[in-house]
Design an enzyme around this catalytic site. Structure first.
Site, PDB file in Angstrom:
ATOM      1  N   ASP A  73      15.461  -2.946   9.680  1.00 43.50           N
ATOM      2  CA  ASP A  73      14.658  -2.777   8.460  1.00 43.50           C
ATOM      3  C   ASP A  73      15.595  -2.373   7.321  1.00 43.50           C
ATOM      4  OD1 ASP A  73      12.999  -2.052   6.381  1.00 43.50           O
ATOM      5  OD2 ASP A  73      11.646  -0.842   7.603  1.00 43.50           O
ATOM      6  N   HIS A 132      12.716  -0.688   3.622  1.00 39.88           N
ATOM      7  CA  HIS A 132      12.217   0.671   3.416  1.00 39.88           C
ATOM      8  C   HIS A 132      13.371   1.674   3.435  1.00 39.88           C
ATOM      9  CE1 HIS A 132       8.787  -1.681   5.009  1.00 39.88           C
ATOM     10  NE2 HIS A 132       8.130  -1.012   4.088  1.00 39.88           N
ATOM     11  N   SER A 140       3.946  -0.836   0.871  1.00 38.46           N
ATOM     12  CA  SER A 140       4.551   0.113   1.807  1.00 38.46           C
ATOM     13  C   SER A 140       5.700   0.888   1.181  1.00 38.46           C
ATOM     14  CB  SER A 140       5.041  -0.611   3.064  1.00 38.46           C
ATOM     15  OG  SER A 140       5.955  -1.646   2.726  1.00 38.46           O
TER      16      SER A 140
END
Length: 337
Positions: A312, A315, A98
């Protein structure tokens, strides 16, 4: 997925993304804050004058505020036309997890504004393979298999961080399958060796240029930069200014393993470059989506009461840090290929 298609419709140059390790559904993080920071590299002035790599270290420097040329999606300081001309009739493929997709989407955002004709923008979705194709006047159809890519961009790190993992030999359906427990460094080495052997058997050394992206650091442990233990990137608004800062979550043993495999491929005649983006990204504790990530299921009341639990910190927001990775990649593609 349809909404994401609309968001990304039209991104530039025959650029594909494939998944390596894990099943990922496309996520794009468009966040505010931290957009106007530029990474100033050592030797940047010399590079600007003569486009020479001599004396220019892309991977060491400092983050500085720049309200004139940032964000790159708004102002056209990034020369997308020059990049596309360099890549005319070539195929670029990103293969990874990702975070690799995070990198890929950044490149699409950077070059989108340089394609002014909507009919020249094509998006194709085939399960975990997503391809965006664009034309400058005309562009030939590319091969369907990334084996024939002109440029391959690989990343593989985050999925290997668990202390212990069971490795399976054979398929789940095979009653004779075997499995073993393996430590972090050993399994990462095994995976990269398998990847290396595959490249050795399938790729055309004289055609394909390979880039391997070093580990992308997370900011899950606030204690690394002076916060209370248990805190993380939540509510961070400034980068870390301590030169040489290194978070405990960034495994140098895995980095050395990747570097060794890349060097072995070089000895075998592959045109491969390790892009060491780790240090420059270490400073950006403020550049993660935090709470503003894509929620696949609504947060629970308990999570809403304790946002630290689901922030998060892996990312990256866009515009943001992956844009700098692409500026570095852009320099290599434009001036070294």
């Amino acid at each position: 997925m349809e909404k994401l298609q609309k968001l990304l419709h039209g991104y530039h140059s025959s650029v594909g993304f494939m998944l390596l390790m894990g099943v990922i559904i496309g996520v794009v993080y468009f966040c505010g804050g931290g957009n106007n920071l530029r990474f100033e590299v050592i030797g940047e002035a010399e590079m600007a004058e003569d486009y020479s790599f001599e004396g220019c270290d892309f991977f060491n420097g400092s983050w500085v505020y720049d309200n004139k040329s940032r964000p790159l999606y708004k102002e056209k300081q990034f020369n997308g036309t020059a990049l596309l001309e360099k890549l005319r009739n070539k195929r670029v493929v990103f293969v990874g997890d990702s975070l690799g997709k995070n990198h890929w989407v950044s490149l699409l955002c950077l070059i989108d504004s340089w394609i002014t004709e909507p009919s020249h923008k094509v998006a194709e979705w085939h399960g975990s393979l997503i391809t965006f194709r664009a034309s400058i006047e005309s562009i030939e159809k590319h091969a369907k298999n990334w084996v024939d890519a002109d440029i391959l961009v690989f990343d593989s790190y985050t999925w290997w961080l668990e202390p212990n993992m069971t490795l399976l030999w054979g398929s789940f359906e095979n009653p004779n399958r075997t499995s073993i427990e393996s430590g972090r460094v050993r399994r990462y080495e095994m995976a990269l060796k398998t990847w290396s052997n595959w490249l050795d058997a399938h790729l055309n050394r004289s055609k394909t240029r390979i880039f391997f992206i070093s580990l992308s650091p997370d900011h899950k442990e606030g204690g690394d930069w002076g916060k209370a233990m248990g805190e993380n990137c939540f509510n961070e608004t400034e980068p870390i200014m301590e030169q040489g800062y290194w978070g405990k979550g960034s495994d140098t043993d895995l980095m050395r393993t990747a570097q060794s495999v890349v060097q072995d491929l070089e000895k075998k005649g592959f045109n491969i470059q390790l892009l060491n983006i780790t240090q420059l990204a270490q400073y950006r504790k403020d550049a993660h989506p935090s709470l503003y990530k894509r929620h696949w299921v609504p947060p629970t009341e308990q999570e809403l009461a304790h946002p630290l639990w689901y922030a998060d910190c892996v990312h990256w927001c866009l515009p943001g840090v992956p844009d700098v990775w692409n500026e570095i990649l852009y320099s290599y593609i434009r001036y070294k290929i």
